[in-house]
Design an enzyme around this catalytic site. Structure first.
Site, PDB file in Angstrom:
ATOM      1  N   SER A  99      -6.591   8.472   5.937  1.00  0.00           N
ATOM      2  CA  SER A  99      -7.086   9.610   5.152  1.00  0.00           C
ATOM      3  C   SER A  99      -8.561   9.448   4.750  1.00  0.00           C
ATOM      4  O   SER A  99      -9.300  10.420   4.690  1.00  0.00           O
ATOM      5  CB  SER A  99      -6.230   9.826   3.907  1.00  0.00           C
ATOM      6  OG  SER A  99      -6.396   8.733   3.023  1.00  0.00           O
ATOM      7  N   ASP A 112      -5.864   4.402  -1.515  1.00  0.00           N
ATOM      8  CA  ASP A 112      -6.309   3.157  -0.893  1.00  0.00           C
ATOM      9  C   ASP A 112      -7.119   3.473   0.368  1.00  0.00           C
ATOM     10  O   ASP A 112      -7.160   4.615   0.820  1.00  0.00           O
ATOM     11  CB  ASP A 112      -5.124   2.240  -0.576  1.00  0.00           C
ATOM     12  CG  ASP A 112      -4.117   2.882   0.373  1.00  0.00           C
ATOM     13  OD1 ASP A 112      -4.252   4.088   0.656  1.00  0.00           O
ATOM     14  OD2 ASP A 112      -3.208   2.184   0.833  1.00  0.00           O
ATOM     15  N   ASP A 162      -7.615   2.385   4.383  1.00  0.00           N
ATOM     16  CA  ASP A 162      -7.129   1.657   5.552  1.00  0.00           C
ATOM     17  C   ASP A 162      -8.350   1.223   6.350  1.00  0.00           C
ATOM     18  O   ASP A 162      -9.191   2.058   6.691  1.00  0.00           O
ATOM     19  CB  ASP A 162      -6.258   2.561   6.433  1.00  0.00           C
ATOM     20  CG  ASP A 162      -4.979   2.967   5.716  1.00  0.00           C
ATOM     21  OD1 ASP A 162      -4.248   2.066   5.274  1.00  0.00           O
ATOM     22  OD2 ASP A 162      -4.730   4.177   5.588  1.00  0.00           O
ATOM     23  N   ASP A 217      -6.216  -2.073   2.664  1.00  0.00           N
ATOM     24  CA  ASP A 217      -5.322  -2.708   3.640  1.00  0.00           C
ATOM     25  C   ASP A 217      -6.182  -3.006   4.856  1.00  0.00           C
ATOM     26  O   ASP A 217      -6.669  -2.080   5.510  1.00  0.00           O
ATOM     27  CB  ASP A 217      -4.188  -1.758   4.057  1.00  0.00           C
ATOM     28  CG  ASP A 217      -3.142  -1.615   2.967  1.00  0.00           C
ATOM     29  OD1 ASP A 217      -3.298  -2.243   1.901  1.00  0.00           O
ATOM     30  OD2 ASP A 217      -2.163  -0.874   3.173  1.00  0.00           O
ATOM     31  N   LYS A 246      -1.622  18.765   2.811  1.00  0.00           N
ATOM     32  CA  LYS A 246      -1.085  17.514   2.268  1.00  0.00           C
ATOM     33  C   LYS A 246      -0.643  17.693   0.813  1.00  0.00           C
ATOM     34  O   LYS A 246       0.413  17.189   0.418  1.00  0.00           O
ATOM     35  CB  LYS A 246      -2.136  16.396   2.363  1.00  0.00           C
ATOM     36  CG  LYS A 246      -2.283  15.870   3.783  1.00  0.00           C
ATOM     37  CD  LYS A 246      -3.360  14.809   3.903  1.00  0.00           C
ATOM     38  CE  LYS A 246      -2.997  13.529   3.206  1.00  0.00           C
ATOM     39  NZ  LYS A 246      -3.709  12.354   3.743  1.00  0.00           N
ATOM     40  N   TYR A 278       6.611  14.901   1.960  1.00  0.00           N
ATOM     41  CA  TYR A 278       5.552  14.009   2.449  1.00  0.00           C
ATOM     42  C   TYR A 278       6.088  12.584   2.399  1.00  0.00           C
ATOM     43  O   TYR A 278       6.021  11.935   1.378  1.00  0.00           O
ATOM     44  CB  TYR A 278       4.316  14.141   1.544  1.00  0.00           C
ATOM     45  CG  TYR A 278       3.071  13.447   2.067  1.00  0.00           C
ATOM     46  CD1 TYR A 278       2.933  12.063   2.005  1.00  0.00           C
ATOM     47  CD2 TYR A 278       2.012  14.172   2.598  1.00  0.00           C
ATOM     48  CE1 TYR A 278       1.786  11.429   2.463  1.00  0.00           C
ATOM     49  CE2 TYR A 278       0.853  13.546   3.063  1.00  0.00           C
ATOM     50  CZ  TYR A 278       0.757  12.176   2.998  1.00  0.00           C
ATOM     51  OH  TYR A 278      -0.382  11.547   3.459  1.00  0.00           O
TER      52      TYR A 278
END
Length: 551
Positions: A94, A105, A107, A159, A220, A229
């Site tokens: 995202s 968060d 990625d 992450d 979303k 979701y």
């Protein structure tokens, strides 16, 4: 057939567009109103937060370059090579798509040259991160399907995956979209690269990135508010929603967000599943990696709602979808179409699209799934496993000949404070059930013992296999009728007394937790299980431990 403005002469998608129409003034107005309606839900970050993320990623990129240079020295590379060895952080998901919400968060992927090993990443790079006081909650999951280092960097959760390419150095302008990068790579590197390659490909395949982003933010938010979701629970995750929106953008290349949201519901309320959604014609790169292809793989023929990732090796991102979740999502597409019809006719406003459903009024029967543990740490581990297995329970119920639908609510709820037993941390999920109408029968005994038992056995067995099972970890499932829900969630009493249920009460049960939900596909529970308690059991007359239900 292109409108003569400065438009890329590029054809998007595997079919021609449905409409090349350009927006009218009123479409821009509706789009502005859509943006305004989304603001209260915390979907847009302010400039400071965006800059903070950029600063953190910049520092992380510097760490990676320093570390790769240090490793290169220990591996006796000549000084001239060390200067140019490079290394780079790529983002995906995202954040890379430009649709992350406040507090989400990031990625990210660390890409290294060929002389840096995966073991180096989990060893010396992990040690390097440990030395920085800005980095907290550092943990490595080296044996995961996609190995990862997780941490908080100056308040931002990251992450971080790892891939080594067969290159001597990693230049700053490296483009990961080329399939040749995958040649001779370790399968874990291929999986780790996949997120970036898919995200980059999606952005490359949409006609207008800004229109795509605003539309995707709206979809979303709508999916989270409507409780659909969650990749883990058999609905769709972020990547799948992104691909559906991207396909809509390809079909209406000049439309703005207000129109695209409406067209999204139009296209997918009429889509004939299991026809796959494809953003481009799948190509074979002769690298012999397994790809989604129902002509070749019999198991791919059973996928109910295929949405195919555009980067090689192509995969179906929705293999968790079941008959129930597809039915629920199809209903939501139709409902979304009727609401957006009304919005664009001026009969209602955008806030209506983001109203949560009345999950706790919708069904006559529910299954309450309770997971409990004796410490908070154990509970976090335990609910992670239990949540990842809820699909097994839904599958068991769907196969029961007397059940038409099993609808799991993705929000987990903390246990009921009134009936606390000492030192128990409790989380609950609710599954709405529709039983088949049975001909010529006043009532039929439906025994769900086996469906439930085989589910709890699966969870305990798996926990045992991975040495997770600790004293006090328990899982229970109970059948209740709608009128008994208040024993688990006291605030439901008011909701069920008044079918219209004041909007605020409804939101407190059905949606508010989702606004701040972590923007992730991994299905993180929305409520931290910080309530130390156990849900009350319904009276014996209400339910029978042998799971014999009377419908």
């Amino acid at each position: 057939d292109f409108h003569p403005v400065s438009q890329p002469q590029k054809h998007y998608g595997i079919t021609s567009s449905i409409s090349m129409a350009f927006p009218r003034e009123v479409d821009h107005q509706y789009t502005h109103k859509l943006s305004e309606a989304m603001k209260p839900f915390g979907v847009f970050e302010d400039e400071d937060e965006l800059n903070h993320r950029l600063a953190v990623l910049g520092k992380l990129n510097t760490f990676v370059k320093e570390w790769i240079a240090e490793i290169s020295e220990t591996k006796n590379l000549p000084p001239s090579a060390i200067t140019n060895v490079g290394g780079k952080i790529f983002t995906f998901g995202s954040y890379r798509l430009g649709v992350h919400t406040k507090g989400a968060d990031i990625d990210a992927l660390c890409v290294s040259p060929r002389h840096v090993e995966r073991t180096d990443f989990f060893d010396s790079f992990f040690a390097k991160l440990k030395l920085h006081e800005e980095i907290k909650d550092l943990r490595a999951v080296e044996d995961a399907f996609v190995p990862v280092i997780k941490f908080k960097f100056d308040g931002i959760e990251i992450d971080l995956l790892f891939a080594r390419l067969a290159l001597q150095s990693i230049p700053d302008n490296l483009d990961l979209r080329g399939d040749s990068h995958l040649r001779n790579l370790d399968i874990r590197c291929i999986r780790s690269l996949n997120g970036c390659r898919v995200t980059d490909e999606i952005l490359y395949l949409v006609p207008n990135k800004e229109n795509f982003r605003l539309t995707l933010r709206a979809i979303k938010l709508w999916a989270k508010r409507r409780g659909i979701y969650s990749n883990m629970l058999g609905f769709l995750g972020g990547v799948s929603w992104a691909m559906l929106v991207a396909r809509t953008c390809q079909l209406y290349p000049n439309a703005v967000a207000a129109t695209l949201v409406h067209k999204f519901f139009l296209v997918f309320s009429k889509w004939e599943w299991p026809n796959p959604v494809l953003l481009k014609q799948p190509e074979d790169s002769n690298l012999n990696l397994p790809v989604w292809d129902p002509r070749v793989n019999p198991s791919d023929r059973y996928h109910l709602m295929p949405i195919i990732t555009p980067a090689y090796p192509q995969q179906n991102s929705t293999y968790n979808v079941s008959t129930s979740t597809r039915t629920i999502m199809s209903e939501e597409f139709k409902y979304g179409l009727s609401v957006t019809d009304d919005i664009l006719q001026g009969k209602t406003d955008w806030s209506k699209l983001f109203q949560p459903p009345n999950f706790f009024l919708k069904y006559k029967h529910y299954i309450v799934l309770t997971a409990s543990a004796s410490t908070e740490e154990n509970q976090l581990e335990w609910i992670g496993l239990v949540e990842s297995k809820i699909r097994v329970l839904v599958g068991n119920l769907e196969r029961n000949e007397y059940i038409t639908l099993a609808h799991v609510n993705p929000t987990s709820f903390p246990g009921n404070k009134e009936s606390c037993s000492e030192n128990e941390f409790v989380s609950m999920w609710f599954i709405g059930i529709i039983f088949k109408k049975v001909e010529n029968a006043e009532s039929v005994n439906i025994d769900l013992t086996y469906d439930i038992q085989s589910f709890t056995d699966t969870v305990y067995r798996q926990a045992n296999n991975i040495n997770m099972l600790k004293d006090g970890m328990k899982i229970e499932a109970t059948h209740v009728k709608k009128k008994q829900l208040h024993q688990y969630l006291p605030s439901i009493v008011e909701l069920n007394r008044n079918s219209n249920g004041g909007a605020s009460k409804r939101a407190s049960l059905d949606g508010s937790q989702l606004d701040s939900s972590r923007d992730t596909d991994s299905g993180t529970p929305f409520n931290s299980p910080n309530s130390v308690c156990k849900p009350s059991r319904p009276a014996a007359s209400d339910t029978d431990d042998r799971w014999v239900l009377l419908t």
